[in-house]
Design a protein around this motif. Structure first.
Motif, PDB file in Angstrom:
ATOM      1  N   SER A  49     -17.863  10.446   8.234  1.00 53.76           N
ATOM      2  CA  SER A  49     -17.900  11.896   8.457  1.00 53.76           C
ATOM      3  C   SER A  49     -16.966  12.297   9.597  1.00 53.76           C
ATOM      4  CB  SER A  49     -19.329  12.339   8.766  1.00 53.76           C
ATOM      5  OG  SER A  49     -19.783  11.712   9.957  1.00 53.76           O
ATOM      6  N   HIS A  50     -16.528  11.328  10.406  1.00 54.95           N
ATOM      7  CA  HIS A  50     -15.591  11.600  11.497  1.00 54.95           C
ATOM      8  C   HIS A  50     -14.164  11.753  10.982  1.00 54.95           C
ATOM      9  CE1 HIS A  50     -18.683  10.844  14.448  1.00 54.95           C
ATOM     10  NE2 HIS A  50     -18.991   9.741  13.804  1.00 54.95           N
ATOM     11  N   HIS A  51     -13.883  11.245   9.798  1.00 58.07           N
ATOM     12  CA  HIS A  51     -12.533  11.325   9.242  1.00 58.07           C
ATOM     13  C   HIS A  51     -12.407  12.585   8.406  1.00 58.07           C
ATOM     14  CE1 HIS A  51      -8.686   9.927   7.671  1.00 58.07           C
ATOM     15  NE2 HIS A  51      -9.083  10.408   6.507  1.00 58.07           N
ATOM     16  N   VAL A  52     -11.679  13.565   8.941  1.00 59.63           N
ATOM     17  CA  VAL A  52     -11.448  14.778   8.183  1.00 59.63           C
ATOM     18  C   VAL A  52     -10.055  14.721   7.566  1.00 59.63           C
ATOM     19  CG1 VAL A  52     -11.287  17.296   8.291  1.00 59.63           C
ATOM     20  CG2 VAL A  52     -13.004  16.099   9.644  1.00 59.63           C
ATOM     21  N   TYR A  53      -9.054  14.533   8.404  1.00 52.35           N
ATOM     22  CA  TYR A  53      -7.691  14.391   7.894  1.00 52.35           C
ATOM     23  C   TYR A  53      -7.032  13.140   8.452  1.00 52.35           C
ATOM     24  CZ  TYR A  53      -2.676  15.039   7.535  1.00 52.35           C
ATOM     25  OH  TYR A  53      -1.355  14.837   7.293  1.00 52.35           O
ATOM     26  N   LYS A  54      -7.410  12.786   9.680  1.00 51.98           N
ATOM     27  CA  LYS A  54      -6.776  11.648  10.334  1.00 51.98           C
ATOM     28  C   LYS A  54      -7.808  10.919  11.181  1.00 51.98           C
ATOM     29  CE  LYS A  54      -5.263  14.717  13.999  1.00 51.98           C
ATOM     30  NZ  LYS A  54      -4.165  15.275  14.724  1.00 51.98           N
ATOM     31  N   SER A  55      -7.533   9.641  11.434  1.00 51.66           N
ATOM     32  CA  SER A  55      -8.385   8.833  12.290  1.00 51.66           C
ATOM     33  C   SER A  55      -7.514   7.983  13.200  1.00 51.66           C
ATOM     34  CB  SER A  55      -9.289   7.913  11.457  1.00 51.66           C
ATOM     35  OG  SER A  55     -10.257   8.657  10.775  1.00 51.66           O
ATOM     36  N   ARG A  56      -7.900   7.931  14.471  1.00 53.30           N
ATOM     37  CA  ARG A  56      -7.195   7.080  15.425  1.00 53.30           C
ATOM     38  C   ARG A  56      -7.851   5.705  15.376  1.00 53.30           C
ATOM     39  NH1 ARG A  56      -8.034   7.248  21.179  1.00 53.30           N
ATOM     40  NH2 ARG A  56      -6.467   5.892  22.088  1.00 53.30           N
ATOM     41  N   VAL A  57      -7.034   4.674  15.149  1.00 47.61           N
ATOM     42  CA  VAL A  57      -7.559   3.320  14.979  1.00 47.61           C
ATOM     43  C   VAL A  57      -6.751   2.322  15.803  1.00 47.61           C
ATOM     44  CG1 VAL A  57      -8.480   3.700  12.659  1.00 47.61           C
ATOM     45  CG2 VAL A  57      -6.141   2.929  12.922  1.00 47.61           C
ATOM     46  N   LYS A  58      -7.399   1.192  16.082  1.00 46.77           N
ATOM     47  CA  LYS A  58      -6.719   0.054  16.697  1.00 46.77           C
ATOM     48  C   LYS A  58      -6.585  -1.003  15.612  1.00 46.77           C
ATOM     49  CE  LYS A  58      -8.624  -3.010  19.559  1.00 46.77           C
ATOM     50  NZ  LYS A  58      -9.241  -3.576  20.760  1.00 46.77           N
ATOM     51  N   ILE A  59      -5.346  -1.384  15.334  1.00 48.45           N
ATOM     52  CA  ILE A  59      -5.071  -2.326  14.249  1.00 48.45           C
ATOM     53  C   ILE A  59      -4.559  -3.620  14.856  1.00 48.45           C
ATOM     54  CG2 ILE A  59      -3.716  -2.756  12.172  1.00 48.45           C
ATOM     55  CD1 ILE A  59      -3.478   0.301  11.876  1.00 48.45           C
ATOM     56  N   THR A  60      -5.209  -4.723  14.529  1.00 48.87           N
ATOM     57  CA  THR A  60      -4.754  -6.041  14.950  1.00 48.87           C
ATOM     58  C   THR A  60      -3.954  -6.634  13.802  1.00 48.87           C
ATOM     59  OG1 THR A  60      -6.747  -6.306  16.280  1.00 48.87           O
ATOM     60  CG2 THR A  60      -5.460  -8.294  15.822  1.00 48.87           C
ATOM     61  N   LEU A  61      -2.671  -6.805  14.026  1.00 49.99           N
ATOM     62  CA  LEU A  61      -1.778  -7.395  13.031  1.00 49.99           C
ATOM     63  C   LEU A  61      -1.589  -8.867  13.345  1.00 49.99           C
ATOM     64  CD1 LEU A  61       0.799  -4.493  12.991  1.00 49.99           C
ATOM     65  CD2 LEU A  61      -0.881  -4.987  11.232  1.00 49.99           C
ATOM     66  N   LYS A  62      -0.815  -9.548  12.530  1.00 49.20           N
ATOM     67  CA  LYS A  62      -0.578 -10.981  12.733  1.00 49.20           C
ATOM     68  C   LYS A  62       0.123 -11.267  14.052  1.00 49.20           C
ATOM     69  CE  LYS A  62      -0.355 -11.967   7.814  1.00 49.20           C
ATOM     70  NZ  LYS A  62       0.467 -12.392   6.695  1.00 49.20           N
ATOM     71  N   ASP A  63       0.996 -10.341  14.486  1.00 50.78           N
ATOM     72  CA  ASP A  63       1.787 -10.619  15.683  1.00 50.78           C
ATOM     73  C   ASP A  63       1.544  -9.657  16.835  1.00 50.78           C
ATOM     74  OD1 ASP A  63       2.820  -8.547  14.259  1.00 50.78           O
ATOM     75  OD2 ASP A  63       4.919  -9.078  14.541  1.00 50.78           O
ATOM     76  N   LYS A  64       0.792  -8.556  16.645  1.00 57.64           N
ATOM     77  CA  LYS A  64       0.571  -7.594  17.724  1.00 57.64           C
ATOM     78  C   LYS A  64      -0.647  -6.728  17.442  1.00 57.64           C
ATOM     79  CE  LYS A  64       3.868  -4.466  15.557  1.00 57.64           C
ATOM     80  NZ  LYS A  64       5.113  -3.744  15.681  1.00 57.64           N
ATOM     81  N   VAL A  65      -1.036  -5.959  18.457  1.00 56.70           N
ATOM     82  CA  VAL A  65      -2.127  -4.997  18.337  1.00 56.70           C
ATOM     83  C   VAL A  65      -1.532  -3.622  18.596  1.00 56.70           C
ATOM     84  CG1 VAL A  65      -4.323  -4.237  19.289  1.00 56.70           C
ATOM     85  CG2 VAL A  65      -3.827  -6.676  19.134  1.00 56.70           C
ATOM     86  N   VAL A  66      -1.785  -2.675  17.683  1.00 56.01           N
ATOM     87  CA  VAL A  66      -1.223  -1.334  17.810  1.00 56.01           C
ATOM     88  C   VAL A  66      -2.326  -0.297  17.648  1.00 56.01           C
ATOM     89  CG1 VAL A  66       1.090  -1.950  17.020  1.00 56.01           C
ATOM     90  CG2 VAL A  66      -0.617  -1.266  15.356  1.00 56.01           C
ATOM     91  N   GLU A  67      -2.115   0.858  18.292  1.00 55.89           N
ATOM     92  CA  GLU A  67      -2.990   2.008  18.086  1.00 55.89           C
ATOM     93  C   GLU A  67      -2.208   3.019  17.265  1.00 55.89           C
ATOM     94  OE1 GLU A  67      -4.724   3.652  21.577  1.00 55.89           O
ATOM     95  OE2 GLU A  67      -5.529   1.729  22.218  1.00 55.89           O
TER      96      GLU A  67
END
Length: 97
Positions: A49-67
């Motif tokens: 219910s918090h996602h209306v159009y966009k969501s801020r997330v922290k993504i852990t990839l194979k080589d880095k972590v990005v927001e």
């Protein structure tokens, strides 16, 4: 109050052995967040219910972590607010901020 009709129950003449041994351990059925697949985590973010159009997330990839701010997804990619595509198979973990 009216009497309820009687239910027919057939008489059992033989000994029936239908005992079962059951075991329920507390750690067997506890599902941790680590066990949830990445696709399910992504679907949970978009279904929230918090996602209306966009969501801020922290993504852990194979080589880095990005927001990132995610706005959509395809079957293979996440689409960010910048128009960048992040491949879902490259994601190790994702969490909503």
């Amino acid at each position: 109050m009216k009497d309820l009709p009687r239910v027919f129950a057939n008489k059992i003449d033989t000994n029936i052995n239908n005992d079962q041994e059951l075991f329920y351990g507390s750690d067997r059925f506890v599902k941790k967040d680590d066990d949830i697949s990445i696709v399910k985590k992504i679907n949970n973010i978009f279904a929230s219910s918090h996602h209306v159009y966009k969501s801020r997330v922290k993504i852990t990839l194979k080589d880095k972590v990005v927001e990132k701010v995610i706005v959509g997804k395809t079957s293979a990619d996440l689409i960010t607010m910048d128009g960048e595509r992040i491949k879902i198979i490259d994601i190790l973990d994702i969490e909503r901020l």
